[in-house]
Design a protein around this motif. Structure first.
Motif, short mmCIF file in Angstrom:
data_model
loop_
_atom_site.label_atom_id
_atom_site.label_comp_id
_atom_site.label_asym_id
_atom_site.label_seq_id
_atom_site.Cartn_x
_atom_site.Cartn_y
_atom_site.Cartn_z
N VAL A 237 17.27 -11.31 -49.15
CA VAL A 237 17.42 -12.27 -50.24
C VAL A 237 17.79 -11.56 -51.53
CG1 VAL A 237 16.21 -13.99 -51.65
CG2 VAL A 237 15.84 -13.93 -49.17
N GLY A 238 17.11 -10.45 -51.79
CA GLY A 238 17.41 -9.68 -53.00
C GLY A 238 18.83 -9.17 -53.03
N MET A 239 19.32 -8.67 -51.88
CA MET A 239 20.70 -8.20 -51.82
C MET A 239 21.69 -9.35 -51.99
SD MET A 239 20.82 -4.96 -51.57
CE MET A 239 22.56 -4.84 -51.15
N SER B 171 35.54 -8.41 -56.07
CA SER B 171 34.16 -7.98 -55.79
C SER B 171 33.96 -7.60 -54.32
CB SER B 171 33.17 -9.09 -56.16
OG SER B 171 33.30 -9.45 -57.51
N PHE B 172 34.97 -7.87 -53.49
CA PHE B 172 34.79 -7.72 -52.05
C PHE B 172 34.36 -6.30 -51.66
CE2 PHE B 172 36.50 -6.68 -47.85
CZ PHE B 172 35.83 -7.62 -47.07
N TRP B 173 35.11 -5.29 -52.08
CA TRP B 173 34.81 -3.93 -51.66
C TRP B 173 33.54 -3.39 -52.30
CZ3 TRP B 173 36.72 -2.59 -47.39
CH2 TRP B 173 38.00 -3.03 -46.99
N THR B 174 33.22 -3.89 -53.48
CA THR B 174 31.94 -3.50 -54.10
C THR B 174 30.76 -4.02 -53.26
OG1 THR B 174 32.95 -3.61 -56.29
CG2 THR B 174 30.55 -3.63 -56.18
N VAL B 175 30.89 -5.26 -52.79
CA VAL B 175 29.84 -5.84 -51.95
C VAL B 175 29.73 -5.10 -50.62
CG1 VAL B 175 29.14 -7.92 -50.71
CG2 VAL B 175 30.03 -8.10 -53.05
N VAL B 176 30.88 -4.81 -50.01
CA VAL B 176 30.88 -4.07 -48.74
C VAL B 176 30.22 -2.71 -48.91
CG1 VAL B 176 32.35 -2.95 -47.02
CG2 VAL B 176 32.88 -5.27 -47.80
N ASP B 177 30.57 -2.00 -49.99
CA ASP B 177 29.98 -0.69 -50.24
C ASP B 177 28.46 -0.79 -50.41
OD1 ASP B 177 30.27 2.24 -51.09
OD2 ASP B 177 29.27 1.36 -52.83
N ALA B 178 28.01 -1.82 -51.14
CA ALA B 178 26.57 -1.98 -51.37
C ALA B 178 25.83 -2.23 -50.06
CB ALA B 178 26.33 -3.13 -52.35
N HIS B 179 26.41 -3.06 -49.17
CA HIS B 179 25.75 -3.37 -47.90
C HIS B 179 25.75 -2.17 -46.95
CE1 HIS B 179 25.93 -7.52 -49.29
NE2 HIS B 179 25.15 -7.84 -48.28
N ILE B 180 26.82 -1.40 -46.94
CA ILE B 180 26.85 -0.19 -46.10
C ILE B 180 25.81 0.81 -46.58
CG2 ILE B 180 28.24 1.81 -45.45
CD1 ILE B 180 30.69 0.01 -45.43
N THR B 181 25.70 0.95 -47.90
CA THR B 181 24.69 1.86 -48.46
C THR B 181 23.29 1.40 -48.09
OG1 THR B 181 26.15 2.32 -50.34
CG2 THR B 181 23.81 2.88 -50.59
N GLN B 182 23.04 0.07 -48.14
CA GLN B 182 21.73 -0.46 -47.77
C GLN B 182 21.44 -0.21 -46.29
OE1 GLN B 182 21.57 -4.68 -47.67
NE2 GLN B 182 19.34 -4.79 -47.39
N ALA B 183 22.43 -0.41 -45.42
CA ALA B 183 22.22 -0.23 -43.98
C ALA B 183 21.93 1.22 -43.64
CB ALA B 183 23.46 -0.72 -43.22
N MET B 184 22.52 2.16 -44.37
CA MET B 184 22.33 3.58 -44.09
C MET B 184 21.08 4.14 -44.76
SD MET B 184 26.27 4.96 -44.37
CE MET B 184 25.78 6.63 -43.91
#
Length: 518
Positions: free
Chosen positions: A469-471, A504-517
């Motif tokens: 939810v926070g993400m 904002s697409f690639w910024t969001v993708v980068d944030a989610h990949i960082t969170q997953a790792m």
């Protein structure tokens, strides 16, 4: 509106409806017997609904003893079948618990050299000779076998325990190794604690041994008096029955005839409901046939007596060995022993072919005997534990603790969501309301996926949902701020929204990949 928008909206509506239907069994606690079409629901982990937590220890010294005894018996059969040499098993020397030794007695002293060469040829890398006294050869396990036993015991034990628990019906158990001699078992929602412990801890060591009836009962009675005088008594609350039998034989190792040991039949007292030892047997130390020779085990009903029994079916090699053993021991009794307990000891009337046998159970009500028969068949069918496991620690996690944890987690999540929603509405107005609606649907779909896969929800899982939810809020902030930048530049609202999402697409993708790792 564009036709593609309607397609997207219909798809989104279908997903939402399916998600709502999927989580209904979880929300309203529907059972599998209910008439609701969707049966899957989210299972709660050990920390949420309570259950059983155990730490099991591997008894490697006993594993070494059993392995060297098994090889001694293999040597006996090998010499008889391959070289026509008669050999019998001698004593087991356990002076060094980590390197036990077993004697093999060659009947004809002239065959000793030929036997040594044959054993070396076929068992050279598995065992090693540690002594020779006339026609008595002494062997121990090779370092290779001991190392392999230590490395594989934990993984094999975990596999067997998992097979048993799967048949027991526990949802999402957690079974993992801790070091090389520890196994942790967590069983969420288990209510019948004692039965679970019995199924997990039972070694399922099935053995067929010939009974020695030449020793008078008075002599056996004297041996048992010596055992009592040594303080060796059975307490079912402190040790397994097989452990007690091992202690008895250790006490009598200098009194029993060479190649024999004591075994017992146990019964349950109707008055006290405690396990009592009823009948002692003097049996061969090394079994003629073991559970390794077993193909299948099923519960059958004796039509004449209307009593359940366990039907056994042997593999091809085991069936041949069973036929040979029964053919060469007509008139003697054969004890069927499971985990140190003699279930039956019938007299062999004739050679038995076909590779089938049965375990008849003790007295008691039909339901009680049926439950015992099912448990025995279950552990035999699921496989025998490669080693004996000792219960080093056990904790029963109560459901009250789980309910308290759930309540606190739910309250904390609701407070966090309320703060986020108030911020979104206050700062983004109508756009914030839309963001809140998407967040709710996000969580709805996520929970529906968990229910659909019948996943187990734990406290860390609840924290993960809160993090999701926070993400999601963070993503909304990124997109909305980019939209505001476009509006300040004078772009139309439609163009601002389109540009906000695209940039904002690639910024969001980068944030989610960082969170997953992370």
């Amino acid at each position: 509106m564009k036709r593609s928008w309607w397609y997207q909206f219909i798809f989104f509506l279908v997903v939402t409806i399916v998600s709502v239907m999927t989580i209904i069994p979880t929300v309203f606690n529907h059972t599998e017997e209910s008439k609701y079409p969707i049966k899957s629901k989210i299972a709660l982990g050990l920390d949420l609904q309570g259950g059983l937590y155990m730490i099991l220890g591997i008894d490697f010294p006993k594993a070494y003893r059993d392995e060297v005894t098994a090889y001694a018996r293999k040597i006996e059969y090998h010499l008889k079948d391959t070289d026509n040499i008669v050999a019998t098993l001698g004593n087991l020397d356990t002076g060094d618990i980590h390197d036990p030794k077993h004697e093999v007695v060659i009947a004809n002293p002239q065959d000793v050299e030929r036997a040594k060469e044959s054993i070396k040829k076929y068992f050279g890398t598995l065992i090693r000779m540690t002594g020779e006294k006339g026609n008595v050869l002494e062997y121990a396990l090779s370092q290779q076998v001991r190392t392999q036993l230590e490395e594989q015991s934990s993984s094999k034990a975990i596999e067997v325990i998992r097979n048993r628990i799967d048949e027991f019906g526990v949802t999402e158990p957690e079974i993992l190794s801790q070091g090389k001699d520890r196994i942790i078992v967590q069983l969420p929602g288990v209510k019948d604690i004692e039965r679970a412990k019995e199924l997990i801890g039972r070694t399922a060591k099935l053995e067929f041994k010939i009974v020695n009836d030449t020793v008078p009962g008075t002599q056996i009675g004297q041996w048992l008096e010596k055992v009592k005088a040594a303080g060796v008594v059975y307490d079912q609350n402190k040790e397994s029955f097989s452990r007690y039998v091992a202690r008895v034989n250790e006490t009598l190792k200098n009194d029993l005839p060479m190649g024999y040991q004591m075994a017992f039949q146990k019964t349950t007292s109707k008055a006290t409901n405690k396990i009592e030892i009823s009948t002692p047997y003097l049996v061969e130390a090394a079994p003629r046939i073991t559970g390794d020779d077993l193909q299948d085990a099923r519960v059958q009903i004796d039509q004449q007596k209307n009593e359940p029994y366990v039907s056994l079916e042997f593999k091809a090699n085991g069936a041949k060995r069973f036929e040979d053993v029964t053919g060469s021991n007509i008139g003697k009794r054969m004890a069927v022993i499971l985990d140190g307990n003699v279930y039956t000891a019938p007299t062999i009337q004739s050679k038995i072919g076909g590779g089938r046998a049965q375990i008849t159970l003790g007295s008691g009500g039909f339901n009680k005997v049926m439950a015992e028969a099912r448990d025995i068949a279950l552990v035999l069918r699921a496989g025998a534990l490669p080693v004996q496991l000792d219960f080093l620690e056990q904790r029963v996690v109560g459901p009250s603790l789980g309910s308290d944890s759930v309540h606190k987690a739910v309250v904390a999540s609701l407070i966090a969501c309320a703060v986020l929603f108030i911020f979104c509405i206050f700062y983004y107005r109508l756009s914030g309301v839309i963001a809140i609606a998407t967040l709710v649907l996000n969580v709805l779909i996520l929970i529906a996926c968990l229910a659909g896969f019948e996943a187990t929800l734990t406290l860390p899982g609840i924290a993960g949902i809160a993090l999701t939810v926070g993400m999601a809020v963070d993503v909304n902030i990124i997109i909305y701020e980019r939209i505001r930048e476009e509006v300040r530049r004078g772009a139309s609202f439609y163009k601002s929204v389109e540009a906000g999402f695209e940039s904002s697409f690639w910024t969001v993708v980068d944030a989610h990949i960082t969170q997953a790792m992370a």
